[in-house]
Design a protein around this motif. Structure first.
Motif, short mmCIF file in Angstrom:
data_model
loop_
_atom_site.label_atom_id
_atom_site.label_comp_id
_atom_site.label_asym_id
_atom_site.label_seq_id
_atom_site.Cartn_x
_atom_site.Cartn_y
_atom_site.Cartn_z
N ASN A 1 0.82 -1.21 0.00
CA ASN A 1 0.00 0.00 0.00
C ASN A 1 0.86 1.26 0.00
OD1 ASN A 1 -2.83 -1.24 0.52
ND2 ASN A 1 -1.51 -2.18 2.06
N SER B 1 -8.62 -2.10 -2.68
CA SER B 1 -7.99 -2.44 -3.96
C SER B 1 -8.39 -3.84 -4.37
CB SER B 1 -6.47 -2.33 -3.87
OG SER B 1 -5.95 -3.25 -2.92
N SER C 1 -7.30 0.50 -7.69
CA SER C 1 -7.03 0.94 -6.33
C SER C 1 -7.58 2.34 -6.14
CB SER C 1 -5.51 0.92 -6.06
OG SER C 1 -5.21 1.49 -4.81
#
Length: 806
Positions: free
Chosen positions: A159, A265, A283
């Motif tokens: 991330n 996501s 995402s």
């Protein structure tokens, strides 16, 4: 009689000699034939047919024991000899990829070359051949590789944004606004996706082109560039993206926590039929720290942002020699510009604003930026034969950034009316398209030749509108608000040509000799012929040393503030110095020496020193609060430094990597950008001693340690150290000091939960960023050249993540 005897002896000797030569030749030929029957040759390639260097080749006997091994060269070729004839299996492995086993019967006849195609292995069946990959012993550059696993084990995992991942490589300093300065250069990074260079966005700072979530691996080249690398050359980030597999794979992830962060996501990769593979990712990120605020702590005013990223990749394998790759990226983002609370409105300005206007509190000033980026390419890769292969790519990119100011409120809070001031809105659009050919010819085991060209066309449209006042001639604003505006449209062409020979005369020496030619029709028509020479000495498989010299040519970006079409004379927006030279392309001599060492089977060390001497050294300027940058150039300048990078495998479940870098950067004389820089700063730049660059950070270090407990739980600790970017105290020389030093500690824990369905699992994670809650500024606004506001680092923050793999 004596003569007759001598003649008979000579004739006999000649006959014996000829017979011996014939027998010897037959013996040598027979030995060579016998030797060739015990040698396995071939190539290693990816599923998209790209050759794979530095892959480990294993040869096993029928009992499953490894009896011989080797490493593929830069052309993906290998040659492994076995001790005796028989039946063997051969395979290739590189990190999380392995080829299928090929069974060979070695007997009286020579074998044809074999092709080993790597594919992703399952975690449960991964066989660890070597804790660390073999060191590079032919490259004249410093190469730092990041695997998907190394990205996943970082705090926050995949991330992280692009700049967060880059901060873990040697010599990378963070400069706010998602900018990463590597080796004391201002940005100047070349991003490649699957071998194709990606044109810059018009903002040069914001929306990540591609999220690290889509990376399979990244090979980062720091200095010592081969001849095929041009345009942006501070560092090459060559990303290999994920692709579809059979059977398919997918995941759904939710990440969020402090700073109002939420990031769902989804990704999936699979196949259609036997020839087409695909991968899709989406995402969406929302947070109130899209841009670093000018205040420390969690109290962020007007900082909300949203970004959506989409990626699609398709691979069509026509046959064993032809593969086509299609890639599409889309990124749409919008950012609020953070504000400072508690500012006092300027009474002089309030009296000039329209009647009845009352400014909002300073924390409620409303400035915004929107970004829209799309990119696509088609790549044809063809293996003509085992010695000739090429990649032909066509690409296109659209990028737009729109900055909207809050004119009356911005003007109300101008601190000093004696200096030039204005509020401004900008709209920048860029269209880039081009074609690139990369050709490789394996002439022999001594010569690997690379050649190619790239042609690029870029169109930039810049629209600017300023809000300011007239000047009464003695520095005081007068009259009502006026709105001068200016637009420009620029079209630029860039052509690149290169050829390089990697000459390996023996197992110890490799010489990389290259020549490239660059021409641009940008703001100016410029060009350069650039020789590049690198020498690498391989002392043994564990130690290699390299030296490099190369010429670099870096043209400025087309996107810039449209000051040339603005009539600012007699206004408070008129610059202190109205010189408007167009920036020139940076031309540099680059020197580098270094070494790479496999200290043991469990540790590798890289050491590098570099020096760059540049004419028209490039830099960039931020005008006011807008993150849109404008390029400037020094008449001359230099950068120098050294770094060390260590990777260790302390035990099977404990790994780590660390690096430390020292560097300096200085510029002398201002070639362009006078109308963007304050008069005092121009005087300092033009002084005999010049100024330190605002993006210089003298000492930078980072480290990561990861521990896997019972094959299910991973603990990771990370440290980031920065000695501070350049700044200056009031009244002191520009960039004569630096911001305070800071050290950031990040931690994470993740746990794998096996699911009862075949091949599925669930991963939960918890992350702490800035665990000691250090309050720090990344930079300090007006204290440096070309920066309008300060940017504070993230306070202590907590994040949670859950990811379902199916």
């Amino acid at each position: 009689m004596m003569y007759s005897f001598v003649r008979r002896v000579l004739n006999g000797t000649i006959r014996l000699t000829v017979a011996a030569i014939i027998c010897g030749t037959c013996s040598i030929s027979y030995a060579e034939d016998r030797e060739s029957t015990k040698t396995i040759k071939g190539v290693v390639q990816n599923q998209d047919l790209r050759r794979v260097p530095q892959a480990v080749i294993e040869v096993k006997n029928q009992e499953g024991d490894i009896i011989s091994s080797g490493v593929s060269n830069d052309a993906g070729e290998f040659k492994v000899t076995v001790p005796e004839e028989g039946t063997y299996s051969v395979s290739a492995v590189q990190e999380t990829y392995r080829s299928e086993y090929v069974v060979l019967a070695l007997g009286d006849e020579s074998l044809k070359p074999v092709t080993l195609t790597l594919s992703k292995t399952k975690e449960v069946s991964l066989e660890v051949v070597s804790p660390l990959p073999p060191i590079q012993t032919k490259a004249s550059s410093e190469t730092y590789s990041l695997s998907r696993k190394e990205v996943d084990t970082l705090p926050r995992g995949n991330n992280n944004d692009l700049h967060d991942v880059l901060l873990t490589i040697p010599g990378a300093a963070y400069g706010s606004l998602k900018q990463v300065h590597i080796r004391q250069d201002h940005a100047n990074l070349q991003l490649r996706i699957d071998g194709v260079p990606i044109p810059d966005t018009v903002s040069s700072t914001f929306s990540d082109v591609i999220t690290p979530r889509a990376w399979e691996r990244a090979d980062i080249v720091l200095g010592g560039m081969e001849a095929n690398v041009g345009n942006k050359s501070a560092a090459l980030i060559d990303i290999t993206t994920k692709s579809g597999t059979k059977p398919g794979f997918g995941s759904v992830q939710m990440f969020g926590g402090s700073n109002k962060t939420i990031n769902p996501s989804f990704e999936y990769g699979g196949t259609i039929g036997e020839k087409f593979r695909y991968y899709f990712l989406n995402s969406h990120t929302a947070t109130n720290r899209g841009i670093e605020p000018p205040t420390v702590g969690h109290s962020i005013f007007h900082g909300q942002s949203e970004r959506n990223q989409t990626m699609f990749r398709g691979d069509y394998q026509l046959d064993n020699n032809n593969n086509f790759t299609f890639l599409f990226l889309n990124s749409i983002a919008k950012y609020q510009i953070p504000t400072s609370p508690g500012l006092e409105a300027n009474p002089t300005i309030l009296g000039l604003l329209p009647g009845g206007f009352t400014p909002v509190p300073s924390e409620r000033v409303d400035e915004n930026q929107k970004e829209n980026n799309q990119y696509g390419h088609v790549v044809w890769r063809r293996d003509i034969n085992t010695r000739n292969f090429f990649s032909l790519a066509g690409y296109f990119r659209h990028t737009r950034a729109t900055f909207r100011t809050d004119p009356l409120n911005i003007l109300a809070y101008v601190p000093e009316v004696e200096e030039p001031f204005s509020a401004g809105s900008q709209d920048r659009t860029g269209y880039s398209g081009g074609v690139r050919l990369d050709y490789t010819y394996v002439h022999s085991k001594e010569h690997l030749i690379k050649a190619g060209f790239q042609v690029d066309r870029t169109q930039a449209i810049n629209k600017t509108r300023l809000f300011t006042f007239l000047d009464d001639g003695v520095g005081n604003p007068t009259g009502g608000v006026i709105t001068p505006g200016g637009d420009n449209r620029l079209i630029g062409w860039r052509q690149e040509f290169w050829i390089q020979d990697q000459w390996t005369p023996n197992e110890h020496w490799t010489v990389n000799i290259g020549l490239r030619a660059d021409t641009v029709q940008y703001l100016r028509d410029e060009g350069q012929i650039s020789p590049r020479v690198g020498v690498t000495y391989r002392y043994n498989p564990a130690h290699a040393f390299h030296a490099y010299y190369g010429r670099l040519f870096t043209p400025p970006n087309l996107e810039r503030l449209a000051l040339a079409s603005l009539n600012l004379e007699g206004t408070k927006a008129n610059p202190e110095d109205t010189t408007d030279n167009q920036p020139r392309a940076e031309r540099a001599h680059y020197f580098q020496i270094g070494s790479v060492h496999a200290l043991t089977d469990w540790a590798t060390l890289q050491l590098t020193g570099y020096y760059k001497l540049a004419n028209y050294m490039s830099d960039a300027h931020q005008l006011g609060t807008t993150p849109l940058l404008n390029y400037i150039a020094f008449e001359r300048g230099w950068t120098r430094g050294a770094d060390a990078a260590l990777k260790v495998w302390l035990m099977e479940n404990l790994t780590g990597r660390a690096n430390i870098a020292w560097g300096q950067c200085k510029g002398y004389g201002l070639q362009s950008g006078h109308n963007l820089v304050h008069f005092e700063e121009i005087a300092d730049i033009n002084s005999r001693s010049g100024v330190h660059c605002d993006h210089q950070q003298t000492l930078t270090a980072s480290g990561i340690l990861s521990y896997l407990l019972l094959d299910r739980t991973t603990f990771t600790g990370q440290v980031l150290f920065a000695s501070g970017l350049r700044t200056a105290e009031e009244g002191a020389k520009t960039n004569s000091s630096h911001s305070p030093t800071y050290t950031i500690y990040n931690f994470s824990i993740s746990h794998v939960i096996p699911l009862p369905w075949h091949g599925q699992k669930f991963v939960v994670g918890f992350d702490i960023v800035n665990a000691l809650d250090q309050k720090y500024f990344i930079n300090q606004g007006e204290g440096s050249i070309g920066l309008g506001v300060s940017h504070a680092g993230m306070p202590r923050s907590f994040f949670f993540r859950g990811q379902w793999f199916f």
